[in-house]
Design an enzyme around this catalytic site. Sequence first.
Site, PDB file in Angstrom:
ATOM      1  N   ASP A 167       0.795  -1.202  -0.014  1.00  0.00           N
ATOM      2  CA  ASP A 167       0.092   0.012  -0.056  1.00  0.00           C
ATOM      3  C   ASP A 167       0.834   1.181  -0.132  1.00  0.00           C
ATOM      4  OD1 ASP A 167      -2.567   1.533   0.141  1.00  0.00           O
ATOM      5  OD2 ASP A 167      -2.165   1.688   2.459  1.00  0.00           O
ATOM      6  N   ASN A 417       7.386  -7.089   6.841  1.00  0.00           N
ATOM      7  CA  ASN A 417       6.319  -6.284   7.228  1.00  0.00           C
ATOM      8  C   ASN A 417       5.015  -7.077   6.840  1.00  0.00           C
ATOM      9  OD1 ASN A 417       4.791  -3.666   8.136  1.00  0.00           O
ATOM     10  ND2 ASN A 417       4.090  -3.769   5.969  1.00  0.00           N
ATOM     11  N   GLU A 418       4.037  -7.314   7.737  1.00  0.00           N
ATOM     12  CA  GLU A 418       2.912  -7.815   7.235  1.00  0.00           C
ATOM     13  C   GLU A 418       2.857  -8.945   6.482  1.00  0.00           C
ATOM     14  OE1 GLU A 418       0.061  -4.594   6.214  1.00  0.00           O
ATOM     15  OE2 GLU A 418       0.014  -3.963   8.321  1.00  0.00           O
ATOM     16  N   ASN A 472       1.177  -4.395  14.040  1.00  0.00           N
ATOM     17  CA  ASN A 472       0.102  -3.275  13.153  1.00  0.00           C
ATOM     18  C   ASN A 472      -1.309  -3.607  13.532  1.00  0.00           C
ATOM     19  OD1 ASN A 472       2.816  -2.760  12.262  1.00  0.00           O
ATOM     20  ND2 ASN A 472       2.484  -3.396  10.137  1.00  0.00           N
ATOM     21  N   TYR A 474      -5.432  -1.763  13.509  1.00  0.00           N
ATOM     22  CA  TYR A 474      -6.238  -0.624  13.160  1.00  0.00           C
ATOM     23  C   TYR A 474      -7.583  -0.874  13.459  1.00  0.00           C
ATOM     24  CZ  TYR A 474      -2.335   0.871  10.131  1.00  0.00           C
ATOM     25  OH  TYR A 474      -1.126   1.359   9.371  1.00  0.00           O
ATOM     26  N   TYR A 478      -9.932   0.097  10.182  1.00  0.00           N
ATOM     27  CA  TYR A 478     -10.261  -0.828   9.350  1.00  0.00           C
ATOM     28  C   TYR A 478     -11.344  -1.725  10.055  1.00  0.00           C
ATOM     29  CZ  TYR A 478      -6.600   0.905   6.387  1.00  0.00           C
ATOM     30  OH  TYR A 478      -5.819   1.696   5.668  1.00  0.00           O
ATOM     31  N   GLU A 512       2.400   0.100  13.648  1.00  0.00           N
ATOM     32  CA  GLU A 512       1.399   0.881  12.815  1.00  0.00           C
ATOM     33  C   GLU A 512       0.069   0.977  13.973  1.00  0.00           C
ATOM     34  OE1 GLU A 512       0.663  -0.209   8.658  1.00  0.00           O
ATOM     35  OE2 GLU A 512       2.768  -0.586   8.486  1.00  0.00           O
ATOM     36  N   TRP A 557       1.132   5.273  12.359  1.00  0.00           N
ATOM     37  CA  TRP A 557       1.162   5.310  11.001  1.00  0.00           C
ATOM     38  C   TRP A 557       0.261   6.206  10.536  1.00  0.00           C
ATOM     39  CZ3 TRP A 557       4.540   2.616   8.055  1.00  0.00           C
ATOM     40  CH2 TRP A 557       4.035   2.823   6.619  1.00  0.00           C
ATOM     41  N   LYS A 576      -3.164   8.818   6.557  1.00  0.00           N
ATOM     42  CA  LYS A 576      -2.922   8.610   7.921  1.00  0.00           C
ATOM     43  C   LYS A 576      -1.775   9.603   8.642  1.00  0.00           C
ATOM     44  CE  LYS A 576      -4.481   3.974   8.042  1.00  0.00           C
ATOM     45  NZ  LYS A 576      -4.734   3.900   6.529  1.00  0.00           N
TER      46      LYS A 576
END
Length: 606
Positions: A167, A417-418, A472, A474, A478, A512, A557, A576
């Site tokens: 992203d 990452n992720e 991370n 949200y 989300y 994040e 983030w 963000k």
Amino acid sequence: MLKSSMLYPQDSVSRRAVRLDGMWKFQLDPNSSGIIEGWVDGLPDPDRIPVPASFCDFYTDKETREYCGDFWYETELYIPEEWKGKEIDIRFGSVTHRAAVYFNGVEVTSHEGGFLPFCARITEIARFGVPNRLVVLANNELSETTLPCGTVGTLPSGRKIAKPYFDFYNYAGIQRPVWLVATPKESVFDFSVAHELDGADARVRYEVVTNGESAVRVEVRDEDGVTVASADGKRGVLPIPNVRLWKVLDAYLYRFTVRILDGETVVDEYTQEIGVRTVDVRDNQILINGEPVYLKGFGKHEDSDIVGRGFHIGMMKRDFELMKWIGANSFRTSHYPYSEEIYQMADREGFLVTDEVPAVGMFPSLMNFAEASTGKDTAFFARETAPQLQKNHLIQIEEMIARDKNHACVFAWSLLNEPDTLDESSTVYFEKIFDHCRALDPQKRPRTFSLLMNSTPDKCKCWQLSDFLSLNRYFGWYVLGGADIESAEIAFRKEMDQWAELVGDRPMVFTEYGGDTNGGIDKLPSVMWSQEYQIECLEMCHRVFDSYPFVKGEQVWNFADFQTTEGIMRMDGNKKGIFTRQRQPKRAAFYLKQRWEALPMNFKSE
């Protein structure tokens, strides 16, 4: 084994370094016909663009901005007559994502990976005192074996288009400085240090790699120029009495000079500014010099108007001033190693850096930020592409550590990452990555990776490999956003209670969290995307963080708004940012400044 030295270019009594930055010739090659048509001997119909910079945002047509495929650069350079007898290299800070380099029509090197340096040795074909032609064939296509990961689509017109699994925008080009470098035939290839504290003193273990057998001497001077330690030999210990330690936001840098000697004649000399400090993780603490530190800061991006991901020295200065203003002490180089100059600045300013290899997109979805909460399992590391991906992954870890291992600011390595961690294949893949990192790092820094929303305590197969956990999350954006934020906090605490049963003595850092906001929207009562809601979302997250003693850091983030691929989830990029893309504060910046200035460095250390 590294093909070229990762030492940053510098002038010394034995070395010369000249920047080749400026306006270079540039031409797209959508049919990949440049090799056949002889472009290595000069581009037939070039434009001119700046180096370093991403090429994408200079132009006004969408086809060029979204271009995917081969593209070429060319410049002319002179090599002084007085450099005869030395080794001559062209050093690229990065070319995204891969490059082949031609000098005077001859291919001299190639490199895979768009965020780390490489050198092209041109000694044998260099022409002294007359023009030389430097040509670079670059390519920005993504695949499931590249770092970062993605794929390539084809439009009805036949044009290629990048389909990233990440992203942020797939900026490309010669994005960091280019150097012409001259070194002696016998020279310093590599230099490593590791620090130990003994009361008020320090013992610095060092190792020097050269390409010859001449004597080596290492000298350490303080910031006043006084010699405080010296040693002979390629390996040894430098005792520094009454050492002035490098501390968070209180940096002190010694000058370590390595000399190759022929008797008393200096054959080669190389100097690095290095802070003396130790890093440890134990008892739910991140310890710098044995003192607990609570991380306050950001995930960031190398991203700005016009130059994209290109290194911009003015933007670097502004970013550090904003981080100091807001009370931050750390950042993560999401999602790739940054330009070397940024680490040099972090060393000088006393910021802690989590250095991240470009292992992002290992969950095949552009919108993994949304799909991650659905429980989607892609078995990414069970695919037939995994062995080649892992090979590239290991090489880029080696290059990153070789480049950044002496920086005091770098206190940890982030190795992915992720990624998808729900399949057993991920464990096998991760173990080799984590072991390789530990073997390469002379300072044995802690290793971590950032866990996707899918990677919950009951499902993640790899969290236990991290020396500290990086999450991370949200909730409130989300997951259960807007009027449902009350439910988001309950769901967040439910997951944290599960982690509390597992973490043991590991600390946790949130790498994040947050939510998008348009800096021009104020709404009372708040709604998602308003400045008021961004603050409410951050406040909710902080209430959760503060409730768990093993949480030892918060990196929101993102530092600033940044460009992404187009989509209905994105309004001209990711919003963000605590600052706008132009580096002006949103209202959340003042909220974070108040919070972070009130939190002591050793917050939750009791």
